[in-house]
Motif scaffolding. Structure first.
Motif, PDB file in Angstrom:
ATOM      1  N   ARG A 136      33.709  57.335  57.255  1.00 26.97           N
ATOM      2  CA  ARG A 136      33.297  58.494  56.643  1.00 26.97           C
ATOM      3  C   ARG A 136      32.377  58.300  55.161  1.00 26.97           C
ATOM      4  NH1 ARG A 136      37.927  59.591  58.736  1.00 26.97           N
ATOM      5  NH2 ARG A 136      38.595  61.705  59.630  1.00 26.97           N
ATOM      6  N   GLU A 137      31.534  59.050  55.140  1.00 29.19           N
ATOM      7  CA  GLU A 137      30.750  59.074  54.013  1.00 29.19           C
ATOM      8  C   GLU A 137      31.158  59.657  52.719  1.00 29.19           C
ATOM      9  OE1 GLU A 137      26.764  60.064  55.040  1.00 29.19           O
ATOM     10  OE2 GLU A 137      26.374  58.691  56.691  1.00 29.19           O
ATOM     11  N   ASP A 138      30.852  59.180  51.642  1.00 26.45           N
ATOM     12  CA  ASP A 138      31.107  59.765  50.411  1.00 26.45           C
ATOM     13  C   ASP A 138      32.624  60.320  50.099  1.00 26.45           C
ATOM     14  OD1 ASP A 138      28.421  59.853  49.776  1.00 26.45           O
ATOM     15  OD2 ASP A 138      28.078  61.658  50.925  1.00 26.45           O
ATOM     16  N   VAL A 139      33.316  59.200  50.386  1.00 30.96           N
ATOM     17  CA  VAL A 139      34.982  59.297  50.337  1.00 30.96           C
ATOM     18  C   VAL A 139      35.162  58.198  49.331  1.00 30.96           C
ATOM     19  CG1 VAL A 139      37.010  59.074  51.312  1.00 30.96           C
ATOM     20  CG2 VAL A 139      35.329  60.339  52.788  1.00 30.96           C
ATOM     21  N   THR A 140      35.883  58.754  48.340  1.00 33.88           N
ATOM     22  CA  THR A 140      36.263  57.808  47.203  1.00 33.88           C
ATOM     23  C   THR A 140      37.696  57.385  47.505  1.00 33.88           C
ATOM     24  OG1 THR A 140      34.654  58.413  45.855  1.00 33.88           O
ATOM     25  CG2 THR A 140      36.520  57.235  44.747  1.00 33.88           C
ATOM     26  N   LEU A 141      38.123  56.242  47.948  1.00 29.95           N
ATOM     27  CA  LEU A 141      39.694  56.052  48.178  1.00 29.95           C
ATOM     28  C   LEU A 141      40.166  55.115  46.972  1.00 29.95           C
ATOM     29  CD1 LEU A 141      41.990  56.296  49.903  1.00 29.95           C
ATOM     30  CD2 LEU A 141      41.259  54.139  51.281  1.00 29.95           C
ATOM     31  N   LEU A 142      41.172  55.289  46.325  1.00 30.98           N
ATOM     32  CA  LEU A 142      41.825  54.715  44.930  1.00 30.98           C
ATOM     33  C   LEU A 142      43.005  54.132  45.419  1.00 30.98           C
ATOM     34  CD1 LEU A 142      40.612  57.169  42.140  1.00 30.98           C
ATOM     35  CD2 LEU A 142      39.397  54.967  42.583  1.00 30.98           C
ATOM     36  N   PRO A 143      43.209  52.788  44.688  1.00 31.87           N
ATOM     37  CA  PRO A 143      44.582  52.238  45.066  1.00 31.87           C
ATOM     38  C   PRO A 143      45.764  52.650  44.086  1.00 31.87           C
ATOM     39  CG  PRO A 143      43.260  50.684  43.665  1.00 31.87           C
ATOM     40  CD  PRO A 143      42.372  51.881  44.030  1.00 31.87           C
ATOM     41  N   THR A 144      46.969  53.126  44.856  1.00 25.47           N
ATOM     42  CA  THR A 144      47.864  53.673  44.226  1.00 25.47           C
ATOM     43  C   THR A 144      49.319  52.456  44.337  1.00 25.47           C
ATOM     44  OG1 THR A 144      47.497  55.701  44.956  1.00 25.47           O
ATOM     45  CG2 THR A 144      49.597  55.501  44.155  1.00 25.47           C
ATOM     46  N   PHE A 145      49.758  52.199  43.101  1.00 20.27           N
ATOM     47  CA  PHE A 145      50.759  51.453  42.745  1.00 20.27           C
ATOM     48  C   PHE A 145      52.165  52.261  42.886  1.00 20.27           C
ATOM     49  CE2 PHE A 145      47.495  48.611  41.304  1.00 20.27           C
ATOM     50  CZ  PHE A 145      47.859  47.329  41.738  1.00 20.27           C
ATOM     51  N   THR A 146      53.123  51.821  43.878  1.00 19.41           N
ATOM     52  CA  THR A 146      54.479  52.473  43.730  1.00 19.41           C
ATOM     53  C   THR A 146      55.519  51.508  43.613  1.00 19.41           C
ATOM     54  OG1 THR A 146      54.225  51.873  46.200  1.00 19.41           O
ATOM     55  CG2 THR A 146      53.417  54.230  45.767  1.00 19.41           C
ATOM     56  N   PRO A 147      55.628  51.424  42.147  1.00 15.89           N
ATOM     57  CA  PRO A 147      56.694  50.319  41.808  1.00 15.89           C
ATOM     58  C   PRO A 147      58.272  50.840  42.070  1.00 15.89           C
ATOM     59  CG  PRO A 147      55.966  51.676  39.797  1.00 15.89           C
ATOM     60  CD  PRO A 147      55.192  52.040  41.017  1.00 15.89           C
ATOM     61  N   LYS A 148      58.405  52.030  42.500  1.00 20.00           N
ATOM     62  CA  LYS A 148      59.735  52.213  42.776  1.00 20.00           C
ATOM     63  C   LYS A 148      59.942  51.672  44.149  1.00 20.00           C
ATOM     64  CE  LYS A 148      62.891  56.165  43.632  1.00 20.00           C
ATOM     65  NZ  LYS A 148      62.891  57.401  43.998  1.00 20.00           N
ATOM     66  N   LEU A 149      59.078  51.326  45.014  1.00 23.78           N
ATOM     67  CA  LEU A 149      59.319  50.655  46.371  1.00 23.78           C
ATOM     68  C   LEU A 149      58.810  49.280  46.384  1.00 23.78           C
ATOM     69  CD1 LEU A 149      58.823  54.113  48.295  1.00 23.78           C
ATOM     70  CD2 LEU A 149      61.078  52.916  47.657  1.00 23.78           C
ATOM     71  N   VAL A 150      57.919  48.994  45.887  1.00 26.54           N
ATOM     72  CA  VAL A 150      56.995  48.043  46.230  1.00 26.54           C
ATOM     73  C   VAL A 150      56.733  46.940  44.835  1.00 26.54           C
ATOM     74  CG1 VAL A 150      54.978  46.312  47.174  1.00 26.54           C
ATOM     75  CG2 VAL A 150      55.923  48.874  48.113  1.00 26.54           C
ATOM     76  N   ASP A 151      56.913  45.743  44.765  1.00 24.09           N
ATOM     77  CA  ASP A 151      56.476  44.985  43.354  1.00 24.09           C
ATOM     78  C   ASP A 151      55.188  44.970  43.416  1.00 24.09           C
ATOM     79  OD1 ASP A 151      57.341  42.694  41.458  1.00 24.09           O
ATOM     80  OD2 ASP A 151      55.666  41.975  42.887  1.00 24.09           O
ATOM     81  N   PRO A 152      54.923  45.416  42.154  1.00 21.43           N
ATOM     82  CA  PRO A 152      53.491  45.550  41.578  1.00 21.43           C
ATOM     83  C   PRO A 152      52.505  44.464  42.110  1.00 21.43           C
ATOM     84  CG  PRO A 152      54.762  46.457  39.955  1.00 21.43           C
ATOM     85  CD  PRO A 152      55.725  45.580  40.802  1.00 21.43           C
ATOM     86  N   VAL A 153      52.949  43.086  41.956  1.00 19.31           N
ATOM     87  CA  VAL A 153      52.161  42.058  42.118  1.00 19.31           C
ATOM     88  C   VAL A 153      52.020  41.876  43.561  1.00 19.31           C
ATOM     89  CG1 VAL A 153      51.965  39.386  41.932  1.00 19.31           C
ATOM     90  CG2 VAL A 153      53.069  40.620  39.831  1.00 19.31           C
ATOM     91  N   ARG A 154      53.061  42.200  44.448  1.00 18.76           N
ATOM     92  CA  ARG A 154      52.753  42.097  45.995  1.00 18.76           C
ATOM     93  C   ARG A 154      51.788  43.062  46.392  1.00 18.76           C
ATOM     94  NH1 ARG A 154      55.537  41.098  50.772  1.00 18.76           N
ATOM     95  NH2 ARG A 154      54.065  41.632  52.560  1.00 18.76           N
ATOM     96  N   GLN A 155      52.049  44.496  45.665  1.00 18.71           N
ATOM     97  CA  GLN A 155      50.777  45.240  46.270  1.00 18.71           C
ATOM     98  C   GLN A 155      49.564  44.963  45.696  1.00 18.71           C
ATOM     99  OE1 GLN A 155      52.621  49.196  45.096  1.00 18.71           O
ATOM    100  NE2 GLN A 155      51.815  49.886  46.984  1.00 18.71           N
ATOM    101  N   LEU A 156      49.324  44.548  44.593  1.00 10.89           N
ATOM    102  CA  LEU A 156      47.971  44.013  44.183  1.00 10.89           C
ATOM    103  C   LEU A 156      47.310  43.006  45.029  1.00 10.89           C
ATOM    104  CD1 LEU A 156      45.978  43.470  41.774  1.00 10.89           C
ATOM    105  CD2 LEU A 156      47.249  41.697  40.901  1.00 10.89           C
ATOM    106  N   GLN A 157      48.161  42.205  45.747  1.00 16.68           N
ATOM    107  CA  GLN A 157      48.128  41.249  46.804  1.00 16.68           C
ATOM    108  C   GLN A 157      47.369  41.794  47.860  1.00 16.68           C
ATOM    109  OE1 GLN A 157      51.372  38.838  46.965  1.00 16.68           O
ATOM    110  NE2 GLN A 157      50.932  37.262  45.219  1.00 16.68           N
ATOM    111  N   ASP A 158      48.057  42.873  48.231  1.00 15.39           N
ATOM    112  CA  ASP A 158      47.779  43.734  49.729  1.00 15.39           C
ATOM    113  C   ASP A 158      46.358  44.418  49.346  1.00 15.39           C
ATOM    114  OD1 ASP A 158      50.008  42.916  50.714  1.00 15.39           O
ATOM    115  OD2 ASP A 158      51.134  44.784  50.331  1.00 15.39           O
TER     116      ASP A 158
END
Length: 334
Positions: free
Chosen positions: A132-154
């Motif tokens: 799609r055009e003109d769609v802005t997608l931002l990363p969301t960290f969910t520390p309650k469920l996933v280690d932040p460093v692991r999510q950063l790598q993903d």
């Protein structure tokens, strides 16, 4: 990618004024994101996918909600995908915002779920966004469920990192989940080395207190503006597990925000309290912004308030976070 520049900052705390330009629109931080925000303000839409809800019904609900923020400078859309078909939800969400250039979509958040489901959902949103055009997608960290460093790598692998980062605190705050927030500070530094100044949007930040136990409590949500949270979600959207006596007490009492002292005081329950608290948060964000632009000492500012007397831990953490930010790396955050 947003164009972000630092207008003013105080190195004694992690508080700054950022000028953010994205999609032809701009705003300055610190700021509060709210569905009840003013025109040209920052909007927030938090929507939970219902168990068994069809993609079409979800899309209709989203379209109604997006109309409430169509006059905002920018609005963040956060989807709780604890329930629902991953692929169908991704398609419905991005379809609903495709012609709404002022809405930035955060990758989904969850109250529970396996790592596999979370990763599958993020990939589905990324795949749909690329079609799609003109769609802005931002990363969301969910520390309650996933280690932040692991999510950063993903996020790195998916090419999803940007200079605006969302964090779902799931009803906590930067001063209750200290180790996670220390790692986020290191993550912010890492992202900034690659993308430049990075803005942080805090979702579901809550002071954490039980109305049955405390007559007053520190406004740790407001204090988050001094801990590298630039955009503060106006309210908590997730329910917390509470003892029975708390549930009974909540039916009678609420908390009123005092921005002069950064304190919540227990008062008789009223439908107006929450909206008034949101208004006060918005006003305080503007005040912080003004003080920073004038070069005021923001550590001295928050230390002058009553929160410093009843919650010394938070003040000490603000100073610790500021020191950590200057030297932080993912291997030196403990």
């Amino acid at each position: 990618m947003a164009d972000i520049s630092v207008i003013a900052e105080d190195s004694n705390v992690l508080s700054r004024v950022l000028d953010v330009k994205m999609g032809g629109r701009s705003f300055r931080t610190p700021v509060v994101a709210s569905e009840h925000g003013p025109a040209n303000g920052i909007g927030e839409i938090f929507i939970k996918v219902k168990d068994g809800e069809s993609a079409e019904d979800l899309k209709k609900r989203l379209q109604k909600r997006t109309k409430r923020v169509e006059n905002t400078a920018l609005a963040f859309l956060v989807v709780d995908l604890t329930h629902g078909d991953v692929a169908g939800v991704a398609d419905a969400v991005l379809d609903a915002v495709e012609n709404a250039p002022n809405i930035a979509v955060c990758t989904p958040t969850f109250r529970k779920g396996s790592l596999e489901r979370i990763q599958q959902a993020i990939r589905a949103f990324v795949n749909e966004a690329t079609t799609r055009e003109d769609v802005t997608l931002l990363p969301t960290f969910t520390p309650k469920l996933v280690d932040p460093v692991r999510q950063l790598q993903d996020f790195y692998k998916l090419g999803l990192l940007s200079n605006i980062v969302c964090i779902d605190y799931s009803g906590t705050n930067p001063f209750s989940n200290v180790e996670d927030h220390k790692r986020y500070i290191a993550i912010f530094r890492l992202i900034e080395r690659e993308f430049g100044t990075t803005a942080t949007y805090g979702i579901n930040i809550h002071p954490i207190f039980y109305v049955a136990k405390y007559e007053e409590a520190p406004a740790r949500d407001l204090a988050s503006f001094f801990a590298h949270i630039d955009i503060l979600g106006a309210r908590r959207h997730v329910a917390r597990t509470m003892p029975p006596e708390v549930i009974r007490t909540r039916a009678q009492w609420s908390y009123k925000l005092d921005t002069e002292e950064y304190i919540y005081s227990r008062v008789r329950k009223s439908d107006e309290i929450e909206l008034k608290n949101i208004e006060k948060k918005m006003e305080e964000a503007e005040r912080i912004r003004s003080l920073l632009e004038k070069g005021e000492d923001m550590l001295k500012y928050i230390k002058s308030k009553r929160i410093a007397k009843i919650d010394e831990k938070t003040i000490k953490l603000l100073e610790k976070y500021a020191r950590l930010y200057k030297t932080a790396s993912l291997s030196t955050t403990s």
